[in-house]
Design a protein around this motif. Structure first.
Motif, PDB file in Angstrom:
ATOM      1  N   PRO A  40      -6.319   7.559   2.056  1.00  0.00           N
ATOM      2  CA  PRO A  40      -5.173   7.083   1.270  1.00  0.00           C
ATOM      3  C   PRO A  40      -5.581   6.787  -0.154  1.00  0.00           C
ATOM      4  O   PRO A  40      -6.593   6.141  -0.400  1.00  0.00           O
ATOM      5  CB  PRO A  40      -4.753   5.804   2.015  1.00  0.00           C
ATOM      6  CG  PRO A  40      -5.327   5.947   3.384  1.00  0.00           C
ATOM      7  CD  PRO A  40      -6.569   6.756   3.226  1.00  0.00           C
ATOM      8  N   SER A  41      -4.801   7.238  -1.091  1.00  0.00           N
ATOM      9  CA  SER A  41      -5.146   7.066  -2.501  1.00  0.00           C
ATOM     10  C   SER A  41      -5.247   5.601  -2.888  1.00  0.00           C
ATOM     11  O   SER A  41      -6.066   5.213  -3.713  1.00  0.00           O
ATOM     12  CB  SER A  41      -4.122   7.757  -3.376  1.00  0.00           C
ATOM     13  OG  SER A  41      -2.826   7.240  -3.137  1.00  0.00           O
ATOM     14  N   ASN A  74      -1.812   5.628   6.994  1.00  0.00           N
ATOM     15  CA  ASN A  74      -3.108   6.304   7.054  1.00  0.00           C
ATOM     16  C   ASN A  74      -4.249   5.310   7.210  1.00  0.00           C
ATOM     17  O   ASN A  74      -5.254   5.606   7.864  1.00  0.00           O
ATOM     18  CB  ASN A  74      -3.323   7.158   5.808  1.00  0.00           C
ATOM     19  CG  ASN A  74      -2.625   8.502   5.910  1.00  0.00           C
ATOM     20  OD1 ASN A  74      -2.088   8.849   6.962  1.00  0.00           O
ATOM     21  ND2 ASN A  74      -2.621   9.254   4.832  1.00  0.00           N
ATOM     22  N   LEU A  75      -4.113   4.134   6.606  1.00  0.00           N
ATOM     23  CA  LEU A  75      -5.145   3.115   6.769  1.00  0.00           C
ATOM     24  C   LEU A  75      -5.293   2.730   8.234  1.00  0.00           C
ATOM     25  O   LEU A  75      -6.409   2.658   8.764  1.00  0.00           O
ATOM     26  CB  LEU A  75      -4.790   1.880   5.935  1.00  0.00           C
ATOM     27  CG  LEU A  75      -5.609   0.613   6.215  1.00  0.00           C
ATOM     28  CD1 LEU A  75      -7.088   0.853   5.934  1.00  0.00           C
ATOM     29  CD2 LEU A  75      -5.094  -0.562   5.383  1.00  0.00           C
ATOM     30  N   GLU A 119       2.872   4.401   1.383  1.00  0.00           N
ATOM     31  CA  GLU A 119       2.659   5.254   2.555  1.00  0.00           C
ATOM     32  C   GLU A 119       1.211   5.228   3.027  1.00  0.00           C
ATOM     33  O   GLU A 119       0.912   5.626   4.155  1.00  0.00           O
ATOM     34  CB  GLU A 119       3.079   6.690   2.216  1.00  0.00           C
ATOM     35  CG  GLU A 119       4.576   6.834   1.924  1.00  0.00           C
ATOM     36  CD  GLU A 119       4.953   8.266   1.595  1.00  0.00           C
ATOM     37  OE1 GLU A 119       4.042   9.128   1.577  1.00  0.00           O
ATOM     38  OE2 GLU A 119       6.146   8.530   1.359  1.00  0.00           O
ATOM     39  N   ALA A 120       0.304   4.765   2.171  1.00  0.00           N
ATOM     40  CA  ALA A 120      -1.103   4.709   2.565  1.00  0.00           C
ATOM     41  C   ALA A 120      -1.341   3.724   3.707  1.00  0.00           C
ATOM     42  O   ALA A 120      -2.384   3.792   4.367  1.00  0.00           O
ATOM     43  CB  ALA A 120      -1.956   4.312   1.366  1.00  0.00           C
ATOM     44  N   LEU A 174       0.814  -1.215   0.000  1.00  0.00           N
ATOM     45  CA  LEU A 174       0.000   0.000   0.000  1.00  0.00           C
ATOM     46  C   LEU A 174       0.848   1.266   0.000  1.00  0.00           C
ATOM     47  O   LEU A 174       0.313   2.370  -0.089  1.00  0.00           O
ATOM     48  CB  LEU A 174      -0.933   0.018   1.216  1.00  0.00           C
ATOM     49  CG  LEU A 174      -2.005  -1.067   1.271  1.00  0.00           C
ATOM     50  CD1 LEU A 174      -2.760  -1.004   2.593  1.00  0.00           C
ATOM     51  CD2 LEU A 174      -2.959  -0.948   0.103  1.00  0.00           C
TER      52      LEU A 174
END
Length: 454
Positions: free
Chosen positions: A449-450, A211-212, A207-208, A205
């Motif tokens: 997160p994108s 944030n997840l 860097e997301a 994922l």
């Protein structure tokens, strides 16, 4: 040939390889396995091993032979795993690629033996065997990242040899523990102001992933996911089966993020859940009925036949939001922990279904698998994650960057927390589905997160 004769022959093979793998060098064990199952040197009939194998093959029971072959393989894999000899495991599996197996046998026994060996190589049993070597292959297929789930059908199938079930369960636990440790180390090191060392991200994922985890820990409303599960548990003592299904529906959709996928879920899920086991609608709720119902919910959200994706699963992924689907599965597992094994079986089925696609062609479903394993690591493992807000200011205006993740080992296995606000116990039986709390529904979209939102 009598069944007892076959069993005696099988035990001769099992006992020999169990003793040999614990006392002899790897090369010696592998050479014996090759002489027996690949070459089958019939002139060595004075030895107990060829005679034992001859007894099994001459009985013309392919099923008994394959069971014997599998059990011998897993006896070796189990012991070499304990001895930390991955090279031996790889060599064993590579032996099934030997060209000798393609040569026709001269005698009836050798022909039959090689036909069965070739059939084994083409079977799912051999694919299961290869999982134990794939973990050491750094150029593995994308599905290899989820081997801990792919092993579930092996250790949950009571028809498999005990050694196979033990090997599969042990490896699955090792892989989950490694991922849990790597994820905790990654979150700790990444959030340091000046990290002294670089730690690899165990997810895909990017860097997301951080944030997840933050989004998961920013639980909706006054209740966390475990507390919501406990709230439904407290209600179950007073409900018949019909009322339980209604309460379960409200529990599942409570505080989900607003959006088209949530609206579609609210429209479709009642048609599925309320039709489960209708003949029990007036019955008193039992633990067995709860488990059966939760399994059906899992099926509706993943795969109903264990082969192709369910309609709801396809709907979630088509709308590009695996987060909502994973939260639903988490809620089911927190409410009914015994459904976890069934859930992992269904996840394994989905991985098998999509593994024929390249990683580039199914990033959308890989995204779901990643969000799933991160979420269940955060909520259903021996590591407890906490979210702490750093600095002062307006909480409503906070973004994910103002929070830090802290992790620690749990003192005890995950249990449901108690609810202090008894006046809210009727919330899940409201006539309308509750709307998400404002602080969750209005959370800044740019913090999504994108890799999850896309």
């Amino acid at each position: 040939m009598a069944r007892t004769d076959i069993q005696n022959a099988q035990h001769i093979l099992y006992d020999f390889f169990l003793y040999s793998v614990q006392t002899d060098p790897v090369d010696t064990v592998l050479a014996t396995f090759r002489r027996l199952f690949v070459d089958y040197i019939e002139s060595s009939t004075e030895s107990d091993l060829p005679v034992a194998l001859y007894s099994i093959v001459i009985a013309n029971s392919e099923q008994q032979f394959l069971f014997t072959l599998k059990r011998v393989c897993y006896i070796l894999i189990n012991n070499w795993g304990i001895q930390r000899r991955p090279d031996a495991i790889r060599a064993l599996i590579k032996m099934f690629d030997d060209r000798a197996l393609m040569r026709p046998g001269v005698s009836l026994i050798l022909k039959r033996l090689r036909n069965w060996m070739r059939a084994f190589v083409l079977s799912q049993d051999f694919q299961d065997l290869k999982l134990f070597a794939a973990r050491y292959d750094h150029s593995e297929h994308w599905s290899g990242r989820y081997t801990s789930y792919l092993l579930a059908p092996q250790y949950l199938n009571l028809n498999n040899p005990l050694e196979q079930r033990e090997a599969a369960r042990n490896l699955s636990c090792q892989l989950k523990s490694k991922f849990r440790f790597d994820l905790a180390m990654y979150t700790a090191k990444t959030q340091m102001d000046s990290p002294s060392t670089t730690v690899d991200n165990p997810t895909v994922l990017g860097e997301a992933a951080i944030n997840l985890i933050k989004m998961l820990l920013l639980q909706p409303g006054r209740f966390g996911y475990e507390n919501l599960a406990n709230l439904l548990h407290k209600q179950c003592d007073q409900l018949n089966y019909w009322d339980f299904k209604r309460a379960l529906l409200h529990y599942l959709v409570y505080a989900l993020p607003r959006g088209p996928v949530t609206q579609s879920l609210k429209a479709q899920l009642p048609d599925a859940v309320l039709t489960f086991y209708r003949h029990h609608n007036e019955d008193t709720l039992t633990d067995a009925l709860v488990l059966r119902t939760c399994k059906r919910v899992v099926d509706s959200l993943t795969t109903e036949d264990g082969e192709k994706p369910a309609n709801l699963f396809s709907m979630f992924l088509a709308q590009g939001n695996p987060m909502v689907l994973v939260i639903l599965l988490l809620k089911v597992a927190l409410f009914c922990p015994h459904v976890q094994s069934h859930l992992e079986l269904r996840i394994a089925s989905l991985i098998r279904y999509y593994e024929t696609y390249s990683e580039e062609d199914c990033r959308w479903v890989i995204n779901f698998f990643e969000v799933f394993r991160v979420t269940f690591t955060v909520y259903a493992s021996g590591t407890m994650y906490n979210l702490v807000r750093i600095g002062d200011g307006d909480v409503a205006a906070s973004t994910l960057s103002t929070y830090r993740i802290f992790s620690q080992l749990r003192d005890q296995p995950l249990e449901f927390d108690s609810i202090s606000d008894a006046s809210s116990e009727d919330a899940l039986l409201a006539e309308d589905f509750p709307q998400p709390p404002t602080e969750v529904a209005n959370f800044p979209s740019h913090s999504m997160p994108s890799a999850i939102a896309s």
